[in-house]
Design a protein around this motif. Structure first.
Motif, PDB file in Angstrom:
ATOM      1  N   ARG A  85     -10.787   8.013  -4.820  1.00 48.00           N
ATOM      2  CA  ARG A  85     -10.448   7.086  -3.720  1.00 48.00           C
ATOM      3  C   ARG A  85      -8.943   6.864  -3.628  1.00 48.00           C
ATOM      4  NH1 ARG A  85     -12.666   1.605  -4.562  1.00 48.00           N
ATOM      5  NH2 ARG A  85     -12.043   1.222  -2.406  1.00 48.00           N
ATOM      6  N   ILE A  86      -8.307   6.714  -4.772  1.00 51.99           N
ATOM      7  CA  ILE A  86      -6.869   6.466  -4.798  1.00 51.99           C
ATOM      8  C   ILE A  86      -6.091   7.717  -4.422  1.00 51.99           C
ATOM      9  CG2 ILE A  86      -4.935   5.852  -6.321  1.00 51.99           C
ATOM     10  CD1 ILE A  86      -7.010   4.115  -7.887  1.00 51.99           C
ATOM     11  N   ASN A 103      -7.847   7.145 -13.027  1.00 53.05           N
ATOM     12  CA  ASN A 103      -6.672   6.378 -12.615  1.00 53.05           C
ATOM     13  C   ASN A 103      -6.792   4.979 -13.214  1.00 53.05           C
ATOM     14  OD1 ASN A 103      -4.813   4.664 -11.083  1.00 53.05           O
ATOM     15  ND2 ASN A 103      -4.448   6.503  -9.875  1.00 53.05           N
ATOM     16  N   THR A 104      -5.959   4.691 -14.207  1.00 55.94           N
ATOM     17  CA  THR A 104      -6.023   3.385 -14.870  1.00 55.94           C
ATOM     18  C   THR A 104      -5.063   2.372 -14.262  1.00 55.94           C
ATOM     19  OG1 THR A 104      -4.396   4.010 -16.564  1.00 55.94           O
ATOM     20  CG2 THR A 104      -6.709   4.487 -17.042  1.00 55.94           C
ATOM     21  N   ASP A 105      -4.293   2.787 -13.235  1.00 54.94           N
ATOM     22  CA  ASP A 105      -3.423   1.827 -12.545  1.00 54.94           C
ATOM     23  C   ASP A 105      -4.243   0.721 -11.887  1.00 54.94           C
ATOM     24  OD1 ASP A 105      -1.042   3.052 -13.219  1.00 54.94           O
ATOM     25  OD2 ASP A 105      -0.951   4.253 -11.390  1.00 54.94           O
ATOM     26  N   TYR A 106      -5.416   1.071 -11.386  1.00 53.48           N
ATOM     27  CA  TYR A 106      -6.310   0.119 -10.705  1.00 53.48           C
ATOM     28  C   TYR A 106      -6.625  -1.049 -11.640  1.00 53.48           C
ATOM     29  CZ  TYR A 106     -10.647  -1.303  -8.188  1.00 53.48           C
ATOM     30  OH  TYR A 106     -11.640  -1.982  -7.530  1.00 53.48           O
ATOM     31  N   SER A 107      -7.191  -0.751 -12.805  1.00 55.89           N
ATOM     32  CA  SER A 107      -7.567  -1.822 -13.731  1.00 55.89           C
ATOM     33  C   SER A 107      -6.343  -2.459 -14.382  1.00 55.89           C
ATOM     34  CB  SER A 107      -8.516  -1.286 -14.813  1.00 55.89           C
ATOM     35  OG  SER A 107      -7.903  -0.251 -15.561  1.00 55.89           O
ATOM     36  N   GLY A 108      -5.308  -1.646 -14.637  1.00 54.62           N
ATOM     37  CA  GLY A 108      -4.103  -2.192 -15.241  1.00 54.62           C
ATOM     38  C   GLY A 108      -3.416  -3.218 -14.357  1.00 54.62           C
ATOM     39  N   PHE A 109      -3.384  -2.936 -13.048  1.00 53.25           N
ATOM     40  CA  PHE A 109      -2.789  -3.892 -12.123  1.00 53.25           C
ATOM     41  C   PHE A 109      -3.566  -5.203 -12.109  1.00 53.25           C
ATOM     42  CE2 PHE A 109      -3.002  -5.826  -7.900  1.00 53.25           C
ATOM     43  CZ  PHE A 109      -1.688  -6.209  -7.745  1.00 53.25           C
ATOM     44  N   LEU A 140      -6.292  -0.879  -2.926  1.00 51.87           N
ATOM     45  CA  LEU A 140      -7.728  -0.688  -3.114  1.00 51.87           C
ATOM     46  C   LEU A 140      -8.277  -1.692  -4.122  1.00 51.87           C
ATOM     47  CD1 LEU A 140      -7.999   3.201  -3.111  1.00 51.87           C
ATOM     48  CD2 LEU A 140      -8.933   1.634  -1.407  1.00 51.87           C
ATOM     49  N   ALA A 141      -7.540  -1.946  -5.196  1.00 55.25           N
ATOM     50  CA  ALA A 141      -7.987  -2.921  -6.191  1.00 55.25           C
ATOM     51  C   ALA A 141      -8.137  -4.309  -5.557  1.00 55.25           C
ATOM     52  CB  ALA A 141      -7.006  -2.967  -7.353  1.00 55.25           C
ATOM     53  N   HIS A 143      -8.388  -5.004  -2.252  1.00 51.13           N
ATOM     54  CA  HIS A 143      -9.430  -4.940  -1.220  1.00 51.13           C
ATOM     55  C   HIS A 143     -10.812  -5.109  -1.841  1.00 51.13           C
ATOM     56  CE1 HIS A 143     -11.572  -3.640   2.387  1.00 51.13           C
ATOM     57  NE2 HIS A 143     -12.209  -2.755   1.650  1.00 51.13           N
ATOM     58  N   ASP A 144     -11.031  -4.462  -2.976  1.00 54.23           N
ATOM     59  CA  ASP A 144     -12.325  -4.554  -3.650  1.00 54.23           C
ATOM     60  C   ASP A 144     -12.601  -5.947  -4.195  1.00 54.23           C
ATOM     61  OD1 ASP A 144     -12.666  -1.890  -3.089  1.00 54.23           O
ATOM     62  OD2 ASP A 144     -12.293  -1.181  -5.134  1.00 54.23           O
ATOM     63  N   HIS A 145     -11.552  -6.760  -4.307  1.00 55.86           N
ATOM     64  CA  HIS A 145     -11.721  -8.125  -4.800  1.00 55.86           C
ATOM     65  C   HIS A 145     -11.525  -9.157  -3.687  1.00 55.86           C
ATOM     66  CE1 HIS A 145     -11.575  -6.113  -8.679  1.00 55.86           C
ATOM     67  NE2 HIS A 145     -12.079  -7.205  -9.190  1.00 55.86           N
ATOM     68  N   GLY A 146     -11.784  -8.725  -2.469  1.00 56.28           N
ATOM     69  CA  GLY A 146     -11.879  -9.674  -1.366  1.00 56.28           C
ATOM     70  C   GLY A 146     -10.584 -10.064  -0.703  1.00 56.28           C
ATOM     71  N   PHE A 147      -9.499  -9.330  -0.960  1.00 56.19           N
ATOM     72  CA  PHE A 147      -8.227  -9.667  -0.324  1.00 56.19           C
ATOM     73  C   PHE A 147      -8.111  -8.996   1.041  1.00 56.19           C
ATOM     74  CE2 PHE A 147      -7.150 -10.804  -4.608  1.00 56.19           C
ATOM     75  CZ  PHE A 147      -6.102 -11.703  -4.528  1.00 56.19           C
ATOM     76  N   THR A 148      -7.509  -9.702   1.974  1.00 54.98           N
ATOM     77  CA  THR A 148      -7.015  -9.109   3.207  1.00 54.98           C
ATOM     78  C   THR A 148      -5.588  -8.661   2.928  1.00 54.98           C
ATOM     79  OG1 THR A 148      -8.399 -10.479   4.635  1.00 54.98           O
ATOM     80  CG2 THR A 148      -6.400  -9.556   5.611  1.00 54.98           C
ATOM     81  N   ASN A 149      -5.329  -7.376   3.109  1.00 54.72           N
ATOM     82  CA  ASN A 149      -4.037  -6.805   2.728  1.00 54.72           C
ATOM     83  C   ASN A 149      -3.137  -6.553   3.931  1.00 54.72           C
ATOM     84  OD1 ASN A 149      -4.746  -6.627  -0.024  1.00 54.72           O
ATOM     85  ND2 ASN A 149      -5.706  -4.625   0.269  1.00 54.72           N
ATOM     86  N   VAL A 150      -1.915  -7.056   3.852  1.00 52.02           N
ATOM     87  CA  VAL A 150      -0.866  -6.700   4.803  1.00 52.02           C
ATOM     88  C   VAL A 150       0.019  -5.670   4.124  1.00 52.02           C
ATOM     89  CG1 VAL A 150       1.061  -7.518   6.189  1.00 52.02           C
ATOM     90  CG2 VAL A 150      -0.906  -9.015   5.797  1.00 52.02           C
TER      91      VAL A 150
END
Length: 284
Positions: A85-86, A103-109, A140-141, A143-150
């Motif tokens: 996905r990333i 890709n561990t950046d997702y969980s690391g972030f 993506l991280a 977004h998956d946790h319910g954020f609206t991203n600008v």
């Protein structure tokens, strides 16, 4: 005499990487007899590098940094769905005779945000500065946790492409220059809201121009997160703290993503009880 088990980080250049310091610190704490090294691999040598490593029984895998995070994907047997996905891989592990990319950046972030993410919010919004590879993992991280991203970037086409990768909406794309000048936007009541401002660019890094962000664009009580870790206290974080806002530095993500990779390489969780000492080593 057989070679010690080892993992490594590859890139071009690679001398700047802090990964060996992190992983060697944890190997010592865990009492694991293994090594972690930095290997300079040029783009034209990437394929031959993995051909050789496939045949080495002592090799436990590698972290992947610039400029190989996308190119490496074509050389692997399997790609973890999150990395797919990333569109980038930063960790390669031999598994059952195959090479798998993660890709561990997702969980690391997300790691330093976990206490906030466990809370309930009426609305979550992130202002993400940048539209490169790191920005995609971050977006993506969140977004998956319910954020609206600008998505805020110098290149609007790149920003639109990033938004389209998870939820197209041109209303939530903005030029970076806009955020360098003051606004008189009246922020409404932010009670029950979680606002996040994230810098995923190299702006503010040692040797790079500063990130020009006027704080009238930052909502009250926002959390400001800069993934840059050199310097540790970027001008963005310094101003955030001066204004009484919560600030998260880039070492949190660096250590968090390394911990996820360490467990895949060596089969045990990274020993995190001495993170303060590790941070001191990384900034000393």
């Amino acid at each position: 005499m057989s070679e010690l088990p080892f993992a490594e980080v590859i890139g071009d250049p690679i001398a700047q990487s802090k990964s060996p310091m992190i992983h060697k610190f944890w190997l010592e704490q865990a009492g694991i007899k293994a090594d972690y090294r930095a290997s300079h691999v040029k783009p034209e040598d990437l394929a031959s590098f993995f051909e050789e490593r496939r045949r080495n029984p002592s090799w436990r895998g590698c972290n992947v940094t610039i400029p190989h995070k996308r190119a490496v994907m074509a050389l692997l047997d399997r790609i973890d769905p999150a990395a797919e996905r990333i569109g980038a891989v930063n960790t390669v592990v031999p598994e059952d005779g195959k090479l798998t990319g993660y890709n561990t950046d997702y969980s690391g972030f997300l790691e330093p945000l976990q206490p906030l993410l466990r809370q309930t919010h009426l609305f979550r919004m992130a202002r993400i500065i940048g539209a490169g590879g790191a920005a995609k993992a971050v977006a993506l991280a969140l977004h998956d946790h319910g954020f609206t991203n600008v998505i805020i970037a110098r290149n609007l086409d790149q920003a639109r492409a990033l938004r389209e990768s998870f939820e197209p909406d041109d209303r939530l794309v903005a030029p970076l220059d806009l955020f360098a000048t003051p606004t008189d936007f009246p922020f409404d009541d932010r009670e029950g809201l979680l606002d996040l401002v994230v810098n995923t660019t190299s702006l503010g890094m040692t040797g790079q121009p500063p990130l020009l962000l006027d704080f009238t664009h930052v909502p009250p009580n926002a959390v400001v997160y800069d993934i840059v870790y050199a310097p540790l206290e970027t001008p963005l974080l310094a101003e955030a703290r001066a204004r009484g806002l919560r600030a998260i530095d880039g070492l949190h993500m660096l250590i968090g993503q390394a911990a996820a990779a360490f467990e895949r390489f060596f089969g045990v969780p990274a020993p995190r009880g001495r993170d303060a000492e590790l941070r001191a080593k990384l900034t000393g």
